[in-house]
Design a protein around this motif. Sequence first.
Motif, PDB file in Angstrom:
ATOM      1  N   THR A 167      -6.400  -7.717  -0.177  1.00  0.00           N
ATOM      2  CA  THR A 167      -7.361  -7.364   1.068  1.00  0.00           C
ATOM      3  C   THR A 167      -7.497  -8.723   2.052  1.00  0.00           C
ATOM      4  N   GLU A 168      -7.555  -9.977   1.321  1.00  0.00           N
ATOM      5  CA  GLU A 168      -7.528 -10.971   2.264  1.00  0.00           C
ATOM      6  C   GLU A 168      -6.334 -11.414   2.793  1.00  0.00           C
ATOM      7  N   MET A 169      -5.176 -11.181   2.293  1.00  0.00           N
ATOM      8  CA  MET A 169      -3.761 -11.258   2.941  1.00  0.00           C
ATOM      9  C   MET A 169      -3.552 -10.265   3.751  1.00  0.00           C
ATOM     10  N   MET A 170      -4.013  -8.976   3.921  1.00  0.00           N
ATOM     11  CA  MET A 170      -3.997  -8.114   4.649  1.00  0.00           C
ATOM     12  C   MET A 170      -4.734  -8.089   5.682  1.00  0.00           C
ATOM     13  N   GLY A 171      -5.793  -9.183   5.677  1.00  0.00           N
ATOM     14  CA  GLY A 171      -6.898  -9.190   6.769  1.00  0.00           C
ATOM     15  C   GLY A 171      -7.624  -8.091   7.241  1.00  0.00           C
ATOM     16  N   LEU A 172      -7.804  -7.201   6.005  1.00  0.00           N
ATOM     17  CA  LEU A 172      -8.597  -6.064   6.265  1.00  0.00           C
ATOM     18  C   LEU A 172     -10.015  -6.368   6.748  1.00  0.00           C
ATOM     19  N   LYS A 173     -10.715  -5.310   7.536  1.00  0.00           N
ATOM     20  CA  LYS A 173     -12.005  -5.217   7.809  1.00  0.00           C
ATOM     21  C   LYS A 173     -12.829  -4.370   7.004  1.00  0.00           C
ATOM     22  N   HIS A 174     -12.145  -3.153   6.622  1.00  0.00           N
ATOM     23  CA  HIS A 174     -12.887  -2.384   5.690  1.00  0.00           C
ATOM     24  C   HIS A 174     -11.885  -1.845   4.594  1.00  0.00           C
ATOM     25  N   VAL A 175     -12.489  -1.729   3.263  1.00  0.00           N
ATOM     26  CA  VAL A 175     -11.776  -1.352   2.005  1.00  0.00           C
ATOM     27  C   VAL A 175     -12.326  -0.094   1.446  1.00  0.00           C
ATOM     28  N   VAL A 176     -11.293   0.880   1.229  1.00  0.00           N
ATOM     29  CA  VAL A 176     -11.929   2.154   0.230  1.00  0.00           C
ATOM     30  C   VAL A 176     -11.421   1.802  -1.021  1.00  0.00           C
ATOM     31  N   VAL A 177     -12.377   1.850  -1.983  1.00  0.00           N
ATOM     32  CA  VAL A 177     -11.747   1.604  -3.452  1.00  0.00           C
ATOM     33  C   VAL A 177     -12.022   2.871  -4.125  1.00  0.00           C
ATOM     34  N   THR A 178     -11.141   3.551  -4.774  1.00  0.00           N
ATOM     35  CA  THR A 178     -11.065   4.772  -5.331  1.00  0.00           C
ATOM     36  C   THR A 178     -10.425   4.721  -6.722  1.00  0.00           C
ATOM     37  N   ALA A 179     -10.457   5.883  -7.407  1.00  0.00           N
ATOM     38  CA  ALA A 179      -9.752   5.559  -8.808  1.00  0.00           C
ATOM     39  C   ALA A 179      -9.340   6.812  -9.297  1.00  0.00           C
ATOM     40  N   VAL A 180      -8.579   6.682 -10.463  1.00  0.00           N
ATOM     41  CA  VAL A 180      -8.120   7.869 -11.422  1.00  0.00           C
ATOM     42  C   VAL A 180      -9.496   8.140 -12.222  1.00  0.00           C
TER      43      VAL A 180
END
Length: 313
Positions: A96-109
Amino acid sequence: MTNAKEHVRKPEWLKVKLNTNDSYKKLKKMMREKKLNTVCEEAKCPNIHECWSERKTATFMILGDTCTRACRFCAVKTGLPNELDWGEPERVAESTEMMGLKHVVVTAVARDDLNDGGAAVFAETVRAIHRRLPSCTVEVLPSDMKGDYESLHTLMDAEPDIFNHNIETVRRLTKRVRARATYDRSLELLARVKEIAPNIPTKSSIMVGLGETKEELIEAMDDLRAHNVDILTLGQYLQPTKKHLDVVRYYHPDEFAELKEIALSKGFKHCEAGPMVRSSYHADEQVSETSAQRRIKYLKGVEADGRTVDNLQ
């Protein structure tokens, strides 16, 4: 209306050409090096380039790549999952830090083999992202955790910015479409989140084209609003393989526009509706004012310290 059995070819508005440019290849390489999974790739999402490159958002899929359920609409593989990888949260945060994201969605199986449904790993992933990149907002998209509300508390203690749980389809079709999940348990989960954290927006998604009626869609909207759900996404179901459920019909973009108007009239604060809309589409626009202010406050602090904010916005 287009009947999928009469017309083999998809409608013109569903034809999207994926652009595997250098930026995409670089990001994909990083995901493999970090041993991470993303729904963006697994589902071959047509919005991947817009989200990753332009909007600085991404959807990570944690808890491995093997689901304990076999929903008839989903292409994620089913079987016996591997042991938990407690290094995964930090790798997600680092990416997330490397991509410089401003919003992350965390899903899962779905992990029905775990007592907490994976809630502890979810929570640690949220915290790890906030530690590394405080300006980034985090949306979680868990399974129903088999209705275990102690596990829900574990996840909510990490203070995600949006809680997303999809009902996927209307009440009548739930048993046919979703494995082990129930319509009412999903609604109750969303309602419990509001009891625990009233200020965190809740969100759900519905796929259309599985044989539901307009009246049933409106009923589902009413059910979600009755359980205080704030955000709704509506998208076209697309058959992943011949083994999955058939598309009963394709909705025209004008129909999606009408459904969006209906949803907003019902009181949803935000609605994304369209043939290519998926659960995390434009998710960065849906954070609450509180979360947005937290991001702005952090960025101002960085600027005051003399550090650049260009890569954080």
